[in-house]
Design a protein around this motif. Structure first.
Motif, PDB file in Angstrom:
ATOM      1  N   SER A   1     -27.503 -93.768  -3.282  1.00  0.00           N
ATOM      2  CA  SER A   1     -28.536 -94.555  -3.532  1.00  0.00           C
ATOM      3  C   SER A   1     -28.621 -95.841  -2.650  1.00  0.00           C
ATOM      4  O   SER A   1     -27.583 -96.247  -1.797  1.00  0.00           O
ATOM      5  CB  SER A   1     -28.522 -95.323  -4.882  1.00  0.00           C
ATOM      6  OG  SER A   1     -28.276 -94.362  -5.796  1.00  0.00           O
TER       7      SER A   1
ATOM      8  N   GLN B   1     -31.757 -99.029  -1.158  1.00  0.00           N
ATOM      9  CA  GLN B   1     -32.935 -99.914  -1.385  1.00  0.00           C
ATOM     10  C   GLN B   1     -33.563-100.328  -0.259  1.00  0.00           C
ATOM     11  O   GLN B   1     -32.942-100.281   0.828  1.00  0.00           O
ATOM     12  CB  GLN B   1     -32.431-101.037  -2.196  1.00  0.00           C
ATOM     13  CG  GLN B   1     -31.678-100.835  -3.413  1.00  0.00           C
ATOM     14  CD  GLN B   1     -31.022-102.338  -4.017  1.00  0.00           C
ATOM     15  OE1 GLN B   1     -31.872-103.005  -4.551  1.00  0.00           O
ATOM     16  NE2 GLN B   1     -29.906-102.742  -4.006  1.00  0.00           N
TER      17      GLN B   1
ATOM     18  N   ASP C   1     -35.762 -89.684  -5.256  1.00  0.00           N
ATOM     19  CA  ASP C   1     -36.342 -90.257  -6.425  1.00  0.00           C
ATOM     20  C   ASP C   1     -36.337 -91.822  -6.083  1.00  0.00           C
ATOM     21  O   ASP C   1     -35.394 -92.348  -5.832  1.00  0.00           O
ATOM     22  CB  ASP C   1     -35.667 -89.753  -7.747  1.00  0.00           C
ATOM     23  CG  ASP C   1     -35.662 -88.248  -8.074  1.00  0.00           C
ATOM     24  OD1 ASP C   1     -36.616 -87.607  -7.532  1.00  0.00           O
ATOM     25  OD2 ASP C   1     -34.765 -88.034  -8.866  1.00  0.00           O
TER      26      ASP C   1
ATOM     27  N   SER D   1     -37.716 -95.562  -7.516  1.00  0.00           N
ATOM     28  CA  SER D   1     -37.642 -96.434  -8.780  1.00  0.00           C
ATOM     29  C   SER D   1     -37.968 -97.828  -8.183  1.00  0.00           C
ATOM     30  O   SER D   1     -37.518 -98.526  -7.273  1.00  0.00           O
ATOM     31  CB  SER D   1     -36.531 -96.704  -9.758  1.00  0.00           C
ATOM     32  OG  SER D   1     -36.082 -95.264 -10.149  1.00  0.00           O
TER      33      SER D   1
ATOM     34  N   ASP E   1     -36.868-103.926 -11.293  1.00  0.00           N
ATOM     35  CA  ASP E   1     -37.799-104.879 -11.940  1.00  0.00           C
ATOM     36  C   ASP E   1     -36.713-106.107 -12.388  1.00  0.00           C
ATOM     37  O   ASP E   1     -35.535-105.794 -12.470  1.00  0.00           O
ATOM     38  CB  ASP E   1     -38.245-104.123 -13.451  1.00  0.00           C
ATOM     39  CG  ASP E   1     -39.710-103.695 -13.051  1.00  0.00           C
ATOM     40  OD1 ASP E   1     -40.300-103.928 -11.985  1.00  0.00           O
ATOM     41  OD2 ASP E   1     -40.009-103.006 -14.102  1.00  0.00           O
TER      42      ASP E   1
ATOM     43  N   LEU F   1     -34.456-100.268 -13.533  1.00  0.00           N
ATOM     44  CA  LEU F   1     -34.786 -99.363 -12.384  1.00  0.00           C
ATOM     45  C   LEU F   1     -35.846 -98.275 -13.274  1.00  0.00           C
ATOM     46  O   LEU F   1     -35.935 -97.399 -14.099  1.00  0.00           O
ATOM     47  CB  LEU F   1     -33.877 -98.157 -11.889  1.00  0.00           C
ATOM     48  CG  LEU F   1     -32.689 -98.763 -11.251  1.00  0.00           C
ATOM     49  CD1 LEU F   1     -31.573 -97.643 -10.869  1.00  0.00           C
ATOM     50  CD2 LEU F   1     -33.213 -99.726 -10.202  1.00  0.00           C
ATOM     51  N   ARG F   2     -37.118 -98.955 -13.081  1.00  0.00           N
ATOM     52  CA  ARG F   2     -38.374 -98.420 -13.480  1.00  0.00           C
ATOM     53  C   ARG F   2     -38.856 -97.366 -12.554  1.00  0.00           C
ATOM     54  O   ARG F   2     -39.140 -97.480 -11.478  1.00  0.00           O
ATOM     55  CB  ARG F   2     -39.480 -99.510 -13.666  1.00  0.00           C
ATOM     56  CG  ARG F   2     -41.013 -98.917 -14.300  1.00  0.00           C
ATOM     57  CD  ARG F   2     -41.789 -99.955 -14.531  1.00  0.00           C
ATOM     58  NE  ARG F   2     -41.532-101.241 -13.528  1.00  0.00           N
ATOM     59  CZ  ARG F   2     -42.492-100.962 -12.451  1.00  0.00           C
ATOM     60  NH1 ARG F   2     -43.660 -99.984 -12.390  1.00  0.00           N
ATOM     61  NH2 ARG F   2     -42.874-102.066 -11.842  1.00  0.00           N
ATOM     62  N   PRO F   3     -38.857 -96.099 -13.133  1.00  0.00           N
ATOM     63  CA  PRO F   3     -39.408 -95.060 -12.324  1.00  0.00           C
ATOM     64  C   PRO F   3     -40.794 -95.219 -11.517  1.00  0.00           C
ATOM     65  O   PRO F   3     -41.715 -95.791 -12.222  1.00  0.00           O
ATOM     66  CB  PRO F   3     -39.420 -93.797 -13.290  1.00  0.00           C
ATOM     67  CG  PRO F   3     -38.664 -94.173 -14.382  1.00  0.00           C
ATOM     68  CD  PRO F   3     -38.710 -95.494 -14.519  1.00  0.00           C
ATOM     69  N   ALA F   4     -40.881 -94.712 -10.289  1.00  0.00           N
ATOM     70  CA  ALA F   4     -41.985 -94.970  -9.729  1.00  0.00           C
ATOM     71  C   ALA F   4     -42.474 -93.802  -8.716  1.00  0.00           C
ATOM     72  O   ALA F   4     -42.010 -93.256  -7.591  1.00  0.00           O
ATOM     73  CB  ALA F   4     -41.689 -96.195  -8.342  1.00  0.00           C
TER      74      ALA F   4
ATOM     75  N   TRP G   1     -35.813 -98.781  -5.100  1.00  0.00           N
ATOM     76  CA  TRP G   1     -34.521 -98.113  -5.396  1.00  0.00           C
ATOM     77  C   TRP G   1     -34.860 -96.877  -5.049  1.00  0.00           C
ATOM     78  O   TRP G   1     -35.366 -95.904  -5.650  1.00  0.00           O
ATOM     79  CB  TRP G   1     -33.766 -98.253  -6.520  1.00  0.00           C
ATOM     80  CG  TRP G   1     -32.357 -97.974  -6.665  1.00  0.00           C
ATOM     81  CD1 TRP G   1     -32.237 -96.581  -7.127  1.00  0.00           C
ATOM     82  CD2 TRP G   1     -31.344 -98.581  -6.710  1.00  0.00           C
ATOM     83  NE1 TRP G   1     -30.778 -96.456  -6.974  1.00  0.00           N
ATOM     84  CE2 TRP G   1     -30.135 -97.630  -6.804  1.00  0.00           C
ATOM     85  CE3 TRP G   1     -31.082 -99.920  -6.521  1.00  0.00           C
ATOM     86  CZ2 TRP G   1     -28.970 -98.037  -7.142  1.00  0.00           C
ATOM     87  CZ3 TRP G   1     -29.821-100.204  -6.818  1.00  0.00           C
ATOM     88  CH2 TRP G   1     -28.530 -99.418  -6.878  1.00  0.00           C
TER      89      TRP G   1
ATOM     90  N   ASP H   1     -32.861 -92.970  -4.900  1.00  0.00           N
ATOM     91  CA  ASP H   1     -31.734 -91.925  -5.181  1.00  0.00           C
ATOM     92  C   ASP H   1     -31.919 -90.786  -4.188  1.00  0.00           C
ATOM     93  O   ASP H   1     -32.930 -90.090  -4.383  1.00  0.00           O
ATOM     94  CB  ASP H   1     -31.667 -91.653  -6.586  1.00  0.00           C
ATOM     95  CG  ASP H   1     -31.235 -92.882  -7.684  1.00  0.00           C
ATOM     96  OD1 ASP H   1     -30.298 -93.710  -6.990  1.00  0.00           O
ATOM     97  OD2 ASP H   1     -32.206 -93.088  -8.479  1.00  0.00           O
TER      98      ASP H   1
ATOM     99  N   TRP I   1     -34.727 -95.503 -19.545  1.00  0.00           N
ATOM    100  CA  TRP I   1     -34.816 -96.236 -18.016  1.00  0.00           C
ATOM    101  C   TRP I   1     -33.620 -96.740 -17.580  1.00  0.00           C
ATOM    102  O   TRP I   1     -32.954 -97.590 -18.320  1.00  0.00           O
ATOM    103  CB  TRP I   1     -35.920 -97.089 -17.889  1.00  0.00           C
ATOM    104  CG  TRP I   1     -37.174 -96.752 -17.861  1.00  0.00           C
ATOM    105  CD1 TRP I   1     -37.728 -95.257 -18.021  1.00  0.00           C
ATOM    106  CD2 TRP I   1     -38.554 -97.158 -17.836  1.00  0.00           C
ATOM    107  NE1 TRP I   1     -38.927 -95.152 -17.636  1.00  0.00           N
ATOM    108  CE2 TRP I   1     -39.392 -96.374 -17.755  1.00  0.00           C
ATOM    109  CE3 TRP I   1     -38.721 -98.814 -18.031  1.00  0.00           C
ATOM    110  CZ2 TRP I   1     -40.955 -96.886 -17.921  1.00  0.00           C
ATOM    111  CZ3 TRP I   1     -40.219 -99.157 -18.123  1.00  0.00           C
ATOM    112  CH2 TRP I   1     -41.268 -98.243 -18.083  1.00  0.00           C
TER     113      TRP I   1
END
Length: 564
Positions: free
Chosen positions: A42, A44, A74, A76, A79, A107-110, A126, A128, A489
């Protein structure tokens, strides 16, 4: 840092926490991410927008990610969440912040890789990276472009180095449990206990636990007698149906236990941890067991029934042998842990000894574990396999206790590893090395998804209350948030816990391939890493991860050469 106009963008690693009011620490590009196949690596992207222009509202920022074949990403949004108890008054100097405020955690999926920037604040996305079976071995690069949709331009561009080892990690050798609370899922979502939607949520959250490195799960054969005030009652979540046949004779329906085992096998759980046979902090009462009677369900045991009540012993004489048979035949009793009572102290010596005497013969040949801090309870033979708090473990290590686990909770707030939001992530990542260097056989934490207040006096909304009603330091009570439709989440802390156990897997595997001395030379070259003294530099842990991966690749190559 790559500016465009007055936009600022920074590439950060997974051990940075991006606060809105502080420029983040940049990624050290000379240390690549390590992406074992099937594990997350991961990073950022932190963004700070320009001042708001008079006639233009800030638009979203979007990531464009170009990854080599076999690598996918993936994304996120990180938040901010409220944390009204970040640290206690006696906090050591290692905390990032000690006052209440908003902390980066959720970590809110985006799915569209977009972030809505906030004027004057740093915010983060974030990423991954996941390597699949088709990923090429060795060093690769993931290209990230940061687009301002309002300005229609690229405001940052980064090349993220990723190293894909040519070896697959072996499974985790030690036990890792994060206590799983089925009542929190039923209560938050409004699902009927063990209804089909509840079972679906249980499976989703168990999958998330496995992603955090969990291989052992607390199994509610009866409702857990944990974190519950004497006058309080948690939502019953009892898998075992106990049927009263009269004259203190019972029949048992294990269909719920069997379904639990089926789900655990499916998601990859290795060990079952049976909930405690007596109440917490003293073992003075019985757990809240529900019995089916001709008149309907009855809570026959609980706080109102003392531990030494003969009726409870008569139930256990029938229930525990039956439970043991099912577990032995359908799971493997060598992969089951039993508990007597959680966190006994010397003040509870008499009551704990009484409770142990009630069940000792019924648990003969089983592995019994309990969390404690005082060596004397172990020395007196009451807890053969102790789970020791990491701020008291040195006494056990000095005494040469042959087998032990480690744990931490809210009480371990000074000088030791923990996962609080206000601590730097490196203070959580070090756990993998500490478990390896101490020879600990397992790790326990009490809160994977505890969504109640202190002593379960009320239910909480974890998106608004991260401190169990201002009782526990933010981050102690749960690693995951209840997302939509019964799906979790996850959090920054979830990712870093997972990284710590990937570290441990690499250490254990390299020790088998080479030697323990070799691993210690990599992990702790100065021989000064202890439970209370460890590097704060995040890059230390990333460099160790690279060295371990390279060591595994070299060892695999040497073995291939020898075989040839």
């Amino acid at each position: 840092m790559t500016p465009h106009s007055t936009w600022q963008t920074v590439l950060c690693d997974s051990l940075e926490k991006v606060f809105p009011d502080q420029a983040p620490r940049p990624f050290t590009e000379s240390v690549p991410l390590v992406a074992y196949r099937g594990q997350l690596a991961s990073f950022q992207i932190a963004v700070r927008p320009p001042r708001l222009r008079e006639s233009t509202r800030l638009g979203d920022v979007e990531l464009e990610i170009v990854a080599p074949p076999g690598l996918r990403a993936d994304v996120s949004v990180v938040d901010l969440v409220p944390n009204d108890l970040a640290a206690f008054e006696d906090a050591d100097e290692g905390y990032l912040r000690t006052g209440p405020g908003l902390f980066p955690d959720l970590l809110r999926p985006a799915p569209h890789a977009r972030l809505q920037p906030v004027v004057g604040q740093w915010r983060a996305l974030w990423v991954d990276v996941i390597a699949d079976a088709e990923a090429a071995n060795g060093d690769q690069t993931v290209l990230v472009r940061v687009h301002s949709l309002a300005d229609e331009c690229v405001i940052g561009e980064f090349q993220v180095p990723v190293r894909v080892p040519s070896v697959d990690l072996a499974p985790l050798e030690i036990a890792h449990t994060e206590w799983f609370h089925c009542d929190g899922l039923a209560d938050y979502y409004g699902f009927g206990v063990f209804s089909e939607p509840h079972w679906a949520a249980i499976e989703n959250f168990l999958e998330s636990a496995v992603r955090a490195g969990v291989n052992t799960i607390l199994t509610p054969v009866w409702t857990a007698a944990l974190d519950t005030g004497v006058t309080e009652r948690r939502t019953p979540t009892q898998l075992l149906r106990i049927i009263d046949r009269g004259e203190e004779q019972y029949e048992f329906d294990f269909s719920g236990v069997r379904r639990w085992m089926t789900v655990c096998r499916k998601v990859g759980i290795r060990n079952l941890e049976i909930v405690h046979l007596f109440t917490q902090w003293g073992a003075r009462a019985t757990p809240p067991m529900i019995v089916d009677t001709p008149e309907g369900p009855e809570q026959r045991f609980g706080w109102h029934v003392p531990a030494d009540d003969p009726r409870y012993r008569r139930l256990l004489e029938q229930m525990l042998p039956a439970l043991r048979r099912v577990l032995d035949e359908e799971w493997g009793l060598d992969r089951v842990f039993f508990h007597v009572s959680d966190e006994p102290t010397l003040a509870h010596l008499e009551s704990f000894a009484t409770a142990w005497g009630i069940v000792a013969d019924l648990l003969e040949g089983c592995t019994v574990i309990d969390a404690l801090a005082e060596l004397e309870l172990h020395s007196k033979g009451l807890v053969a396999l102790p789970i020791v708090s990491n701020d008291h473990a040195d006494a056990f290590l000095d005494a040469g206790v042959p087998s032990m686990w480690l744990y931490y909770c809210v009480a371990q707030s000074r000088r030791v590893a923990n996962r609080f939001m206000a601590l730097p992530s490196s203070r959580s990542r070090v756990l993998g090395a500490q478990l390896y260097l101490t020879g600990a056989e397992g790790f326990l934490h009490w809160g994977f998804n505890f969504y109640n207040s202190f002593l379960s006096r009320r239910r909480i909304d974890p998106f608004r209350d991260t401190t169990a009603g201002s009782a526990f330091l933010g981050g102690d009570a749960f690693l995951v948030y209840p997302g939509p439709e019964g799906r979790p989440w996850e959090s920054i802390r979830h990712r870093v816990v997972a990284e710590a156990f990937v570290d441990h897997r690499a250490m254990a595997m390299l020790a088998r391939c080479t030697s323990d001395e070799n691993v210690r030379a990599i992990v702790d070259p100065s021989a000064d890493l202890t439970l209370t003294s460890f590097p704060a530099d995040p890059d230390h842990y990333r460099r160790v991860a690279v060295a371990l991966a390279d060591g595994l690749v070299d060892a695999a190559g040497s073995q291939s050469s020898d075989q040839a």
